[in-house]
Write an enzyme that holds these catalytic residues in place. Structure first.
Site, PDB file in Angstrom:
ATOM      1  N   THR A  46      15.120  -1.582 -25.223  1.00 35.44           N
ATOM      2  CA  THR A  46      16.019  -2.591 -24.666  1.00 35.44           C
ATOM      3  C   THR A  46      17.129  -2.851 -25.668  1.00 35.44           C
ATOM      4  OG1 THR A  46      14.836  -4.443 -25.671  1.00 35.44           O
ATOM      5  CG2 THR A  46      14.083  -3.733 -23.506  1.00 35.44           C
ATOM      6  N   ILE A 141      10.549  -3.588 -33.439  1.00 37.76           N
ATOM      7  CA  ILE A 141      11.661  -4.515 -33.626  1.00 37.76           C
ATOM      8  C   ILE A 141      12.905  -3.694 -33.953  1.00 37.76           C
ATOM      9  CG2 ILE A 141      12.519  -6.533 -34.844  1.00 37.76           C
ATOM     10  CD1 ILE A 141       9.915  -6.981 -33.199  1.00 37.76           C
ATOM     11  N   LYS A 142      13.954  -3.873 -33.145  1.00 36.43           N
ATOM     12  CA  LYS A 142      15.176  -3.088 -33.331  1.00 36.43           C
ATOM     13  C   LYS A 142      16.111  -3.796 -34.309  1.00 36.43           C
ATOM     14  CE  LYS A 142      17.140  -0.696 -29.883  1.00 36.43           C
ATOM     15  NZ  LYS A 142      17.736  -0.432 -28.541  1.00 36.43           N
ATOM     16  N   ILE A 143      16.541  -3.050 -35.308  1.00 33.75           N
ATOM     17  CA  ILE A 143      17.463  -3.559 -36.322  1.00 33.75           C
ATOM     18  C   ILE A 143      18.625  -2.584 -36.441  1.00 33.75           C
ATOM     19  CG2 ILE A 143      17.757  -4.144 -38.766  1.00 33.75           C
ATOM     20  CD1 ILE A 143      14.779  -4.835 -38.859  1.00 33.75           C
TER      21      ILE A 143
END
Length: 375
Positions: A46, A141-143
């Site tokens: 997402t 977790i997108k960073i």
């Protein structure tokens, strides 16, 4: 390859298919489960634009927004609750795949607030908060891979949290991302974490490279320029895979692998073809190699399932040609460094704009539910 469907053939060739989309409707309708069952989807990604589209179209979230409005919840907290709930439910849906693959697939990604992309400490805090709220082992977790994001990536991995590094355009930055990943694992090991339980992908954006470079080639207007159209995106991604092969065969990596660590897999993002003159499965069939992820918008997934021609590994043996494409672009006066800098900046601006629109729309919806004017 076998007579199986193209998506099954991709899976056989070592490509994990993840869907680049998530919404409450996909979960509640059974549509996402069907993609798992029928089209070999083994994960979901997402981003702020996806959530902005999901939450502001249709009525799937109206009841939840009304409930939160009655509790006096603000827009930011409402978005946090809605998105983490969707991701947690998606994690449950993909849990059997995560179990079967020992956590390699069955992953669901959620991105930190994009306004924190230049704030290392803020990104770390938000990543921990998202991880705690979703509370599922198969969450990523997108960073973003900004310079400020690199230290955050290391710090979050050091806490034993799996990370999807996003918005990578530059080969130089990709090497820095791999260094941040390996440093994070070294710290995680020192912190007593089981390295086998920490997973990561590095999301290398593909189609946007062609969009930006092809625009410049059209302005040049020569035959040499025309011959390079639609080639830079694949070349850039293939050279990223070359870096992956190099960086995960070093002595440094061997020490981590011996301690149970798994490589940070390359993930091909932005694989929907923007130029209608190019094949609609170009960034799928042209980037087949063992141990990669391709995260596709549904339109690209459907095209792939319908008519993609999967011929096995299409990255091996291409590095010299890929280098030649980038060299030829430089010879025409197209600066690679400038292009990737522009793309990173535009990508972040797009996510921040989507987030701002989402905040405004949710604030309006909350106000409507409370029957008071939005500010």
């Amino acid at each position: 390859m076998t007579n199986a469907t193209p998506t099954a053939q991709l899976s056989e060739a070592g490509v994990s298919i993840w869907l680049d989309d998530l919404s409450r409707g996909r979960l509640s309708s059974g549509g996402l489960q069907r993609l798992i069952d029928e089209k070999n989807v083994v994960g979901v990604t997402t981003n702020p634009s996806i959530f902005q589209a999901a939450i502001t179209s249709g009525t799937d979230y109206d009841r939840k927004i009304a409930e939160l409005a009655s509790q006096g919840t603000g827009a930011e907290e409402t978005i946090f609750e809605i998105t983490t709930a969707d991701v947690a439910d998606a994690c449950d849906l993909f849990a059997p795949i995560a179990a079967a693959t020992k956590g390699i697939d069955g992953r669901v990604s959620i991105e930190v607030d994009p306004r924190l992309a230049w704030d290392t400490a803020g990104t770390i805090a938000e990543a921990k908060r998202l991880y705690k709220e979703v509370d599922k082992e198969n969450v990523h977790i997108k960073i973003p891979a900004t310079l400020e994001g690199l230290a955050a990536i290391t710090a979050v991995l050091a806490e034993g949290i799996s990370v999807n590094v996003t918005l990578i355009f530059s080969l130089t930055r990709y090497r820095a991302v791999i260094n941040a990943f390996q440093t994070g694992l070294e710290l995680a090991k020192d912190n007593g974490h089981d390295l086998a339980g920490i997973h990561s992908v590095a999301s290398f954006f593909v189609s946007r490279v062609d969009t930006e470079i092809d625009k410049r080639l059209e302005k040049i207007g020569t035959e040499q320029a025309a011959a390079l159209k639609g080639k830079a995106g694949l070349a850039n991604a293939r050279l990223a895979y070359q870096i992956y092969e190099e960086e995960f065969t070093t002595e440094r990596w061997k020490l981590l692998a011996d301690a149970g660590a798994l490589p940070q897999r390359p993930l091909w993002a932005s694989t929907g073809v923007k130029d209608p003159s190019l094949p609609d499965t170009l960034y799928v069939t042209g980037l087949v190699a063992p141990g990669v992820v391709n995260t596709m918008p549904e339109k690209t997934l459907e095209a792939t399932f319908d008519h993609a021609e999967v011929t096995g590994d299409t990255i091996a043996g291409t590095y010299e040609e890929a280098h030649g494409v980038l060299t030829a672009l430089e010879d025409l006066g197209i600066s690679y460094d400038e292009v990737v800098s522009v793309l990173e900046s535009e990508g972040l601006d797009k996510f921040v704009a989507s987030w701002s629109e989402l905040l405004a729309d949710v604030e309006a919806a909350l106000a409507d539910a409370r029957n008071v004017p939005a500010h």
